[in-house]
Design a protein around this motif. Structure first.
Motif, short mmCIF file in Angstrom:
data_model
loop_
_atom_site.label_atom_id
_atom_site.label_comp_id
_atom_site.label_asym_id
_atom_site.label_seq_id
_atom_site.Cartn_x
_atom_site.Cartn_y
_atom_site.Cartn_z
N GLU A 252 -17.74 -39.36 -22.37
CA GLU A 252 -18.59 -40.52 -22.71
C GLU A 252 -19.88 -40.05 -23.37
OE1 GLU A 252 -18.48 -44.13 -23.21
OE2 GLU A 252 -17.23 -43.79 -21.44
N ILE A 253 -20.49 -39.02 -22.80
CA ILE A 253 -21.74 -38.49 -23.36
C ILE A 253 -21.50 -37.94 -24.77
CG2 ILE A 253 -23.45 -36.63 -23.13
CD1 ILE A 253 -23.45 -37.13 -20.11
N GLY B 73 -28.23 -41.31 -26.54
CA GLY B 73 -26.82 -40.98 -26.33
C GLY B 73 -26.51 -40.86 -24.85
N ILE B 74 -27.35 -40.16 -24.13
CA ILE B 74 -27.11 -39.94 -22.71
C ILE B 74 -27.38 -41.24 -21.92
CG2 ILE B 74 -27.92 -38.62 -20.71
CD1 ILE B 74 -28.34 -36.37 -22.99
N LEU C 144 -23.44 -39.51 -27.85
CA LEU C 144 -24.36 -38.59 -28.52
C LEU C 144 -23.99 -38.48 -30.00
CD1 LEU C 144 -26.74 -36.96 -27.42
CD2 LEU C 144 -25.23 -35.00 -27.21
N GLU C 145 -22.69 -38.41 -30.26
CA GLU C 145 -22.24 -38.30 -31.64
C GLU C 145 -22.62 -39.55 -32.45
OE1 GLU C 145 -18.08 -37.42 -32.02
OE2 GLU C 145 -18.18 -37.39 -34.21
N GLU C 146 -22.43 -40.72 -31.84
CA GLU C 146 -22.80 -41.96 -32.54
C GLU C 146 -24.28 -41.95 -32.93
OE1 GLU C 146 -19.87 -44.78 -29.89
OE2 GLU C 146 -21.90 -45.53 -30.25
N THR D 205 -20.25 -24.46 -35.41
CA THR D 205 -20.28 -25.61 -36.31
C THR D 205 -21.13 -26.70 -35.66
OG1 THR D 205 -18.25 -26.36 -35.28
CG2 THR D 205 -18.03 -25.19 -37.38
N ASP D 206 -21.60 -27.61 -36.50
CA ASP D 206 -22.44 -28.71 -36.03
C ASP D 206 -21.68 -29.50 -34.96
OD1 ASP D 206 -24.56 -30.40 -35.89
OD2 ASP D 206 -24.25 -31.33 -37.85
N GLY D 207 -22.31 -29.72 -33.82
CA GLY D 207 -21.69 -30.53 -32.78
C GLY D 207 -20.93 -29.74 -31.73
#
Lengths: 239, 160
Positions: A160-161, A77-78, A165-167, A23-25
Protein backbone atom coordinates in the motif's frame (compact mmCIF):
# COMPACT_ATOMS: atom_id res chain seq x y z
CA UNK A 1 15.26 -5.78 -2.28
CA UNK A 2 14.90 -7.66 1.00
CA UNK A 3 17.55 -7.91 3.71
CA UNK A 4 17.06 -10.08 6.75
CA UNK A 5 19.17 -7.73 8.82
CA UNK A 6 21.14 -4.57 8.12
CA UNK A 7 22.68 -1.70 10.05
CA UNK A 8 20.09 0.68 8.63
CA UNK A 9 18.20 0.65 5.34
CA UNK A 10 19.13 4.29 4.70
CA UNK A 11 22.85 3.51 5.07
CA UNK A 12 22.46 0.46 2.87
CA UNK A 13 20.67 2.61 0.29
CA UNK A 14 23.51 5.13 0.31
CA UNK A 15 26.05 2.35 -0.24
CA UNK A 16 24.32 0.77 -3.22
CA UNK A 17 23.74 4.17 -4.77
CA UNK A 18 27.47 4.83 -4.66
CA UNK A 19 27.92 1.64 -6.68
CA UNK A 20 25.40 2.88 -9.25
CA UNK A 21 23.26 -0.23 -9.03
CA UNK A 22 20.07 1.66 -8.59
CA UNK A 23 17.04 2.61 -10.61
CA UNK A 24 14.54 5.28 -9.60
CA UNK A 25 12.05 3.85 -7.12
CA UNK A 26 14.16 1.01 -5.70
CA UNK A 27 12.94 -0.15 -2.32
CA UNK A 28 15.23 -1.64 0.30
CA UNK A 29 13.46 -3.17 3.26
CA UNK A 30 14.54 -5.26 6.20
CA UNK A 31 13.31 -7.24 9.15
CA UNK A 32 15.78 -5.83 11.57
CA UNK A 33 18.00 -2.80 11.84
CA UNK A 34 21.01 -3.05 14.13
CA UNK A 35 21.74 0.66 13.90
CA UNK A 36 18.44 2.23 12.96
CA UNK A 37 18.50 6.01 12.92
CA UNK A 38 15.98 8.77 13.10
CA UNK A 39 16.73 12.42 12.63
CA UNK A 40 20.24 13.67 13.48
CA UNK A 41 21.40 10.19 14.36
CA UNK A 42 18.76 9.62 17.05
CA UNK A 43 18.41 5.86 17.47
CA UNK A 44 15.26 4.33 15.98
CA UNK A 45 14.48 1.16 17.86
CA UNK A 46 12.31 -1.51 16.44
CA UNK A 47 11.83 -5.12 17.45
CA UNK A 48 12.93 -7.73 14.90
CA UNK A 49 10.34 -8.94 12.38
CA UNK A 50 7.54 -6.84 13.79
CA UNK A 51 7.59 -3.55 11.93
CA UNK A 52 8.07 -2.03 8.55
CA UNK A 53 11.51 -0.60 7.97
CA UNK A 54 12.47 0.46 4.53
CA UNK A 55 14.09 3.03 2.32
CA UNK A 56 12.91 4.15 -1.06
CA UNK A 57 15.58 5.44 -3.39
CA UNK A 58 14.42 8.19 -5.71
CA UNK A 59 16.25 10.20 -8.33
CA UNK A 60 14.08 13.25 -8.80
CA UNK A 61 16.77 15.53 -10.34
CA UNK A 62 15.14 18.31 -8.40
CA UNK A 63 16.17 21.80 -7.44
CA UNK A 64 17.07 21.59 -3.74
CA UNK A 65 15.25 24.87 -3.15
CA UNK A 66 12.03 22.96 -3.85
CA UNK A 67 13.09 20.15 -1.52
CA UNK A 68 10.11 20.58 0.78
CA UNK A 69 7.86 19.24 -2.00
CA UNK A 70 9.69 15.91 -1.72
CA UNK A 71 8.62 15.92 1.90
CA UNK A 72 5.02 16.77 0.95
CA UNK A 73 4.92 13.90 -1.58
CA UNK A 74 6.60 11.29 0.63
CA UNK A 75 4.59 12.18 3.73
CA UNK A 76 1.33 12.17 1.76
CA UNK A 77 2.16 8.74 0.32
CA UNK A 78 2.58 7.23 3.76
CA UNK A 79 -0.37 9.18 5.16
CA UNK A 80 -2.69 7.88 2.42
CA UNK A 81 -1.52 4.29 2.82
CA UNK A 82 -2.20 4.34 6.57
CA UNK A 83 -5.47 6.17 5.99
CA UNK A 84 -6.63 3.14 3.98
CA UNK A 85 -6.64 1.24 7.28
CA UNK A 86 -7.74 3.96 9.72
CA UNK A 87 -9.81 6.28 7.58
CA UNK A 88 -10.44 9.68 9.12
CA UNK A 89 -8.24 9.04 12.16
CA UNK A 90 -4.91 9.81 10.52
CA UNK A 91 -3.16 13.18 10.57
CA UNK A 92 0.17 14.59 9.48
CA UNK A 93 2.10 16.24 12.25
CA UNK A 94 4.23 18.89 10.66
CA UNK A 95 6.75 18.47 9.23
CA UNK A 96 6.58 14.69 8.68
CA UNK A 97 5.21 12.45 11.42
CA UNK A 98 2.15 10.29 10.92
CA UNK A 99 -0.38 10.15 13.75
CA UNK A 100 -3.36 7.88 14.26
CA UNK A 101 -5.71 9.02 17.04
CA UNK A 102 -3.02 11.60 17.88
CA UNK A 103 -0.43 8.88 18.55
CA UNK A 104 2.68 8.47 16.44
CA UNK A 105 2.56 5.36 14.26
CA UNK A 106 5.42 6.13 11.96
CA UNK A 107 8.39 8.31 11.20
CA UNK A 108 10.08 9.41 8.03
CA UNK A 109 13.70 10.31 7.51
CA UNK A 110 14.41 11.98 4.19
CA UNK A 111 18.02 12.30 3.12
CA UNK A 112 18.99 14.04 -0.09
CA UNK A 113 22.40 13.96 -1.66
CA UNK A 114 23.13 17.22 -3.38
CA UNK A 115 25.83 17.99 -5.87
CA UNK A 116 26.18 21.18 -7.89
CA UNK A 117 22.86 22.56 -6.65
CA UNK A 118 20.91 19.53 -7.89
CA UNK A 119 19.42 16.70 -5.90
CA UNK A 120 21.33 13.65 -7.13
CA UNK A 121 19.16 11.22 -5.25
CA UNK A 122 16.78 11.06 -2.34
CA UNK A 123 16.46 8.31 0.23
CA UNK A 124 13.08 8.21 1.94
CA UNK A 125 13.52 6.09 5.05
CA UNK A 126 10.35 4.96 6.76
CA UNK A 127 9.64 3.22 10.00
CA UNK A 128 6.05 2.12 10.64
CA UNK A 129 5.03 0.39 13.84
CA UNK A 130 3.02 -2.67 12.84
CA UNK A 131 3.04 -5.60 15.26
CA UNK A 132 5.12 -4.20 18.08
CA UNK A 133 3.02 -3.70 21.20
CA UNK A 134 5.59 -2.73 23.82
CA UNK A 135 7.32 0.62 23.56
CA UNK A 136 9.51 1.03 26.60
CA UNK A 137 10.18 4.60 27.52
CA UNK A 138 8.29 6.05 24.56
CA UNK A 139 5.13 8.04 25.01
CA UNK A 140 2.36 8.84 22.58
CA UNK A 141 3.21 6.03 20.18
CA UNK A 142 1.04 3.33 18.72
CA UNK A 143 1.10 0.50 16.21
CA UNK A 144 -1.29 -1.25 13.84
CA UNK A 145 -1.83 -4.13 16.22
CA UNK A 146 -2.32 -1.88 19.25
CA UNK A 147 -5.04 -0.09 17.29
CA UNK A 148 -6.78 -3.13 15.84
CA UNK A 149 -5.98 -5.80 18.43
CA UNK A 150 -4.81 -8.15 15.69
CA UNK A 151 -1.51 -8.80 13.96
CA UNK A 152 -1.30 -7.19 10.54
CA UNK A 153 0.46 -8.51 7.43
CA UNK A 154 3.45 -6.26 6.87
CA UNK A 155 3.68 -7.09 3.17
CA UNK A 156 0.17 -5.70 2.59
CA UNK A 157 1.01 -2.42 4.31
CA UNK A 158 4.30 -2.17 2.43
CA UNK A 159 2.50 -2.69 -0.90
CA UNK A 160 0.00 0.00 0.00
CA UNK A 161 2.80 2.41 0.91
CA UNK A 162 4.69 1.61 -2.31
CA UNK A 163 1.60 2.34 -4.40
CA UNK A 164 0.67 5.58 -2.66
CA UNK A 165 4.24 6.79 -2.59
CA UNK A 166 4.56 6.12 -6.30
CA UNK A 167 1.36 8.04 -7.07
CA UNK A 168 2.53 11.05 -5.12
CA UNK A 169 6.04 10.83 -6.50
CA UNK A 170 4.60 10.88 -10.01
CA UNK A 171 2.64 14.01 -9.09
CA UNK A 172 5.92 15.54 -7.96
CA UNK A 173 7.69 14.61 -11.22
CA UNK A 174 4.72 15.95 -13.21
CA UNK A 175 5.13 19.27 -11.42
CA UNK A 176 1.80 19.17 -9.58
CA UNK A 177 3.33 21.10 -6.74
CA UNK A 178 0.36 23.14 -5.55
CA UNK A 179 -1.81 20.00 -5.63
CA UNK A 180 0.65 18.21 -3.33
CA UNK A 181 0.92 21.18 -1.01
CA UNK A 182 -2.86 21.62 -0.80
CA UNK A 183 -3.45 18.00 0.18
CA UNK A 184 -0.58 18.10 2.67
CA UNK A 185 -2.21 21.13 4.32
CA UNK A 186 -5.70 19.57 4.34
CA UNK A 187 -4.42 16.63 6.38
CA UNK A 188 -2.25 18.59 8.76
CA UNK A 189 -2.99 18.28 12.45
CA UNK A 190 -4.47 21.53 13.73
CA UNK A 191 -5.18 23.07 10.32
CA UNK A 192 -7.60 26.03 10.44
CA UNK A 193 -7.52 25.84 14.22
CA UNK A 194 -5.97 27.99 16.88
CA UNK A 195 -2.80 26.42 18.19
CA UNK A 196 -0.49 27.33 21.02
CA UNK A 197 3.18 27.51 20.26
CA UNK A 198 6.40 28.51 21.96
CA UNK A 199 8.89 30.68 20.11
CA UNK A 200 12.16 28.92 20.89
CA UNK A 201 14.19 32.11 20.58
CA UNK A 202 12.21 34.22 23.02
CA UNK A 203 10.59 31.44 25.04
CA UNK A 204 7.27 33.25 24.65
CA UNK A 205 4.06 31.31 24.26
CA UNK A 206 1.56 32.58 21.70
CA UNK A 207 -1.67 31.53 20.10
CA UNK A 208 -2.43 31.74 16.42
CA UNK A 209 -4.40 30.10 13.66
CA UNK A 210 -2.58 27.43 11.70
CA UNK A 211 -3.34 28.28 8.07
CA UNK A 212 -0.90 26.08 6.17
CA UNK A 213 2.65 25.67 4.98
CA UNK A 214 4.80 27.79 2.70
CA UNK A 215 6.55 26.56 -0.45
CA UNK A 216 9.70 26.33 1.64
CA UNK A 217 7.93 24.02 4.07
CA UNK A 218 7.58 26.56 6.88
CA UNK A 219 4.50 26.46 9.07
CA UNK A 220 2.29 29.51 8.52
CA UNK A 221 0.43 30.86 11.55
CA UNK A 222 -1.87 33.91 11.58
CA UNK A 223 -1.87 35.92 14.76
CA UNK A 224 -4.69 38.30 13.80
CA UNK A 225 -2.39 40.92 12.30
CA UNK A 226 -0.08 39.02 9.99
CA UNK A 227 0.94 35.59 8.73
CA UNK A 228 4.10 34.37 10.43
CA UNK A 229 6.39 31.75 8.89
CA UNK A 230 8.21 29.34 11.18
CA UNK A 231 10.92 26.83 10.36
CA UNK A 232 10.85 23.55 12.23
CA UNK A 233 13.60 24.58 14.64
CA UNK A 234 11.97 27.90 15.48
CA UNK A 235 8.87 26.82 17.37
CA UNK A 236 7.50 24.10 19.53
CA UNK A 237 3.81 23.38 19.25
CA UNK A 238 1.96 22.91 22.51
CA UNK A 239 -1.05 20.64 22.15
CA UNK B 1 53.17 47.39 -15.54
CA UNK B 2 54.20 43.88 -16.64
CA UNK B 3 55.02 40.71 -14.75
CA UNK B 4 58.68 41.71 -14.27
CA UNK B 5 57.62 44.95 -12.64
CA UNK B 6 55.33 43.05 -10.30
CA UNK B 7 58.06 40.60 -9.38
CA UNK B 8 60.39 43.52 -8.68
CA UNK B 9 57.72 45.10 -6.53
CA UNK B 10 57.23 41.89 -4.55
CA UNK B 11 60.99 41.62 -4.02
CA UNK B 12 61.02 45.19 -2.84
CA UNK B 13 58.13 44.62 -0.44
CA UNK B 14 59.70 41.53 1.06
CA UNK B 15 63.07 43.27 1.42
CA UNK B 16 61.84 46.36 3.23
CA UNK B 17 59.72 44.26 5.57
CA UNK B 18 56.35 46.02 5.34
CA UNK B 19 53.21 43.95 5.69
CA UNK B 20 51.04 45.44 2.98
CA UNK B 21 51.48 47.63 -0.08
CA UNK B 22 48.84 49.06 -2.38
CA UNK B 23 49.72 50.66 -5.66
CA UNK B 24 47.41 52.42 -8.10
CA UNK B 25 48.61 53.47 -11.51
CA UNK B 26 46.67 54.44 -14.64
CA UNK B 27 44.01 51.78 -15.05
CA UNK B 28 45.63 49.27 -12.74
CA UNK B 29 45.64 48.57 -9.05
CA UNK B 30 47.54 45.95 -7.11
CA UNK B 31 47.84 45.18 -3.46
CA UNK B 32 50.38 42.85 -1.92
CA UNK B 33 49.84 41.51 1.54
CA UNK B 34 51.92 39.14 3.59
CA UNK B 35 50.20 36.10 5.02
CA UNK B 36 49.91 36.99 8.70
CA UNK B 37 49.20 33.42 9.73
CA UNK B 38 52.58 32.22 8.55
CA UNK B 39 55.03 35.08 8.93
CA UNK B 40 57.78 35.29 6.37
CA UNK B 41 61.21 34.59 7.74
CA UNK B 42 64.47 35.41 6.08
CA UNK B 43 67.85 33.81 6.26
CA UNK B 44 71.04 34.09 4.25
CA UNK B 45 70.13 31.25 1.94
CA UNK B 46 66.40 31.78 1.67
CA UNK B 47 64.88 32.50 -1.68
CA UNK B 48 64.31 36.22 -2.05
CA UNK B 49 60.62 35.77 -2.80
CA UNK B 50 58.89 34.22 0.17
CA UNK B 51 56.25 31.60 -0.64
CA UNK B 52 53.17 33.29 0.86
CA UNK B 53 53.68 36.27 -1.37
CA UNK B 54 53.38 34.14 -4.49
CA UNK B 55 49.70 33.89 -3.71
CA UNK B 56 49.41 37.54 -4.53
CA UNK B 57 50.29 37.00 -8.17
CA UNK B 58 48.90 33.79 -9.60
CA UNK B 59 50.59 32.81 -12.85
CA UNK B 60 47.24 32.47 -14.59
CA UNK B 61 46.55 36.17 -14.29
CA UNK B 62 47.79 38.62 -16.84
CA UNK B 63 47.89 41.86 -14.90
CA UNK B 64 48.45 44.02 -17.96
CA UNK B 65 44.89 43.41 -19.19
CA UNK B 66 42.50 46.12 -17.98
CA UNK B 67 39.84 43.47 -17.33
CA UNK B 68 42.09 42.00 -14.67
CA UNK B 69 41.80 45.04 -12.46
CA UNK B 70 39.06 43.49 -10.37
CA UNK B 71 40.88 40.25 -9.74
CA UNK B 72 44.14 42.02 -9.08
CA UNK B 73 42.27 43.98 -6.46
CA UNK B 74 41.07 40.82 -4.77
CA UNK B 75 44.66 39.81 -4.12
CA UNK B 76 44.17 41.56 -0.81
CA UNK B 77 42.63 38.26 0.22
CA UNK B 78 44.98 35.46 1.07
CA UNK B 79 42.68 32.93 -0.52
CA UNK B 80 43.04 33.90 -4.15
CA UNK B 81 43.66 30.34 -5.36
CA UNK B 82 41.06 28.83 -3.11
CA UNK B 83 37.52 27.80 -3.98
CA UNK B 84 34.66 28.96 -1.81
CA UNK B 85 32.26 26.07 -1.40
CA UNK B 86 28.79 27.58 -1.00
CA UNK B 87 25.57 26.40 0.56
CA UNK B 88 22.99 25.32 -2.04
CA UNK B 89 20.12 26.20 0.31
CA UNK B 90 18.88 27.87 3.45
CA UNK B 91 19.05 25.65 6.50
CA UNK B 92 21.10 24.46 9.44
CA UNK B 93 24.71 23.49 8.83
CA UNK B 94 25.97 20.26 10.38
CA UNK B 95 29.53 18.99 10.16
CA UNK B 96 28.73 15.42 11.21
CA UNK B 97 25.96 12.87 10.58
CA UNK B 98 24.93 13.04 14.26
CA UNK B 99 25.88 14.75 17.51
CA UNK B 100 28.31 12.01 18.61
CA UNK B 101 29.59 11.16 15.15
CA UNK B 102 32.89 12.11 13.53
CA UNK B 103 32.90 15.19 11.32
CA UNK B 104 32.69 14.57 7.58
CA UNK B 105 35.82 16.65 6.92
CA UNK B 106 38.44 18.58 8.86
CA UNK B 107 40.94 21.24 7.95
CA UNK B 108 43.83 19.60 6.09
CA UNK B 109 41.74 16.69 4.78
CA UNK B 110 42.18 15.71 1.16
CA UNK B 111 38.77 15.48 -0.53
CA UNK B 112 37.62 14.11 -3.87
CA UNK B 113 34.76 14.90 -6.20
CA UNK B 114 31.82 13.20 -4.51
CA UNK B 115 33.14 13.46 -0.95
CA UNK B 116 30.40 14.45 1.48
CA UNK B 117 31.37 17.72 3.17
CA UNK B 118 28.43 18.48 5.43
CA UNK B 119 24.68 18.28 5.98
CA UNK B 120 22.36 21.24 5.53
CA UNK B 121 19.04 20.49 7.19
CA UNK B 122 15.93 22.29 6.07
CA UNK B 123 12.50 21.31 7.40
CA UNK B 124 13.81 17.93 8.52
CA UNK B 125 15.14 17.17 5.08
CA UNK B 126 18.70 16.14 5.64
CA UNK B 127 20.73 17.25 2.66
CA UNK B 128 24.16 15.71 2.34
CA UNK B 129 26.28 18.07 0.31
CA UNK B 130 28.81 16.47 -2.02
CA UNK B 131 31.91 18.25 -3.25
CA UNK B 132 32.19 18.96 -6.95
CA UNK B 133 35.90 19.76 -6.62
CA UNK B 134 38.91 17.77 -5.46
CA UNK B 135 41.46 19.34 -3.16
CA UNK B 136 42.27 20.11 0.41
CA UNK B 137 40.04 21.68 3.07
CA UNK B 138 41.76 24.91 4.09
CA UNK B 139 39.12 26.42 6.32
CA UNK B 140 35.68 25.65 7.74
CA UNK B 141 33.80 28.95 7.70
CA UNK B 142 30.68 28.09 9.70
CA UNK B 143 30.23 26.67 13.19
CA UNK B 144 28.45 23.36 13.59
CA UNK B 145 24.66 23.61 13.99
CA UNK B 146 24.54 27.24 12.79
CA UNK B 147 21.99 28.65 10.36
CA UNK B 148 23.21 29.23 6.80
CA UNK B 149 21.83 31.25 3.93
CA UNK B 150 21.61 30.29 0.28
CA UNK B 151 24.99 30.94 -1.35
CA UNK B 152 26.81 31.46 1.93
CA UNK B 153 30.41 30.16 1.78
CA UNK B 154 30.86 27.05 3.95
CA UNK B 155 34.40 25.87 3.23
CA UNK B 156 37.57 27.13 1.62
CA UNK B 157 39.07 24.43 -0.59
CA UNK B 158 42.51 24.46 -2.17
CA UNK B 159 41.86 22.70 -5.48
CA UNK B 160 45.51 22.27 -6.46
Amino acid sequence: MYLEETSSTNSYAHRIIQNNLITDGTLVFTDFQTKGVGQRGKPWQSEARKNLLGSFILKPRFDPLKGSFINFAATLGIFEAINEYFSGRVKIKWPNDILVDNLKIGGILIENVIVKEKIKFTVVGIGINVNQTQFDGLENVTSFSLLTGDPERREDIMNEISNKLEENYNSLLDGELSYLKKRFEQNLKGIEQNIKYIDKKTGEQSTGKLVGVSDEGSLVIENGKEALHFTNGAIEIVN
Amino acid sequence: MDIKDIQALIKFVSRVGVDEVELEKDNFKISIKKNQASPVTFSENAAPIAQPIYQAVPASQAPSEPSEVASAKSTKEDNINLVEFKSPMVGTFYRSPGPDKDTFVNVGDQINVGSILCIVEAMKLFNEIESDVAGKIVKVLIDDASPVEYGQPLFLIDPS
